[in-house]
Design a protein around this motif. Structure first.
Motif, PDB file in Angstrom:
ATOM      1  N   ARG A 166      40.188  43.558  45.257  1.00 54.86           N
ATOM      2  CA  ARG A 166      40.288  43.224  46.625  1.00 54.86           C
ATOM      3  C   ARG A 166      40.779  44.306  47.502  1.00 54.86           C
ATOM      4  NH1 ARG A 166      43.961  38.776  46.902  1.00 54.86           N
ATOM      5  NH2 ARG A 166      45.220  40.418  46.966  1.00 54.86           N
ATOM      6  N   SER A 213      38.323  40.870  52.012  1.00 54.80           N
ATOM      7  CA  SER A 213      38.941  39.334  51.887  1.00 54.80           C
ATOM      8  C   SER A 213      38.535  38.821  50.649  1.00 54.80           C
ATOM      9  CB  SER A 213      38.722  38.255  52.971  1.00 54.80           C
ATOM     10  OG  SER A 213      37.427  38.039  53.079  1.00 54.80           O
ATOM     11  N   ASP A 214      39.513  37.922  50.279  1.00 55.62           N
ATOM     12  CA  ASP A 214      39.200  37.129  48.879  1.00 55.62           C
ATOM     13  C   ASP A 214      37.662  36.529  48.901  1.00 55.62           C
ATOM     14  OD1 ASP A 214      41.768  37.614  47.945  1.00 55.62           O
ATOM     15  OD2 ASP A 214      42.273  35.596  48.003  1.00 55.62           O
TER      16      ASP A 214
END
Length: 101
Positions: free
Chosen positions: A34, A40-41
């Motif tokens: 990531r 983003s996650d």
């Protein structure tokens, strides 16, 4: 033998980068991937899910040795099918980019 094969699933830019990074290692921590990709996650999860459904990526969770809480580390790997599909896709891209003689 030429087993070049364009793969629509892998070809999406972020998924191509995910596969390219995973192809170089046995496994990679989700958080490292990531951060490397600067996404983003949620974005990474979405693309990893697509690759997992296709059979190209596998994941496993392990306890985090350095943490006092119950959170676990997710490790991602390209499956054998994922490695073969990525390699064939790269060959297809090379054919597209190479001038015909």
């Amino acid at each position: 033998m030429n087993d070049a094969r364009f793969d629509e699933t892998i070809h999406a830019p972020l998924r191509l980068r995910i596969c390219g990074l995973l192809r170089q290692v046995d496994s990679l921590d989700f958080a490292v991937l990531r951060d490397t990709l600067e996404v983003s996650d949620a974005t990474l999860s979405k693309h990893v899910k697509t690759l997992t459904v296709a059979g190209y990526v596998s994941s496993r969770k392990t306890a985090s040795a350095g943490r006092g809480d119950a959170r676990r580390v997710m490790w991602l790997s390209l499956t054998r099918d994922g490695q073969a599909a990525f390699d064939a896709h790269v060959r297809a891209l090379q054919e597209i980019a190479s001038p015909r003689r």
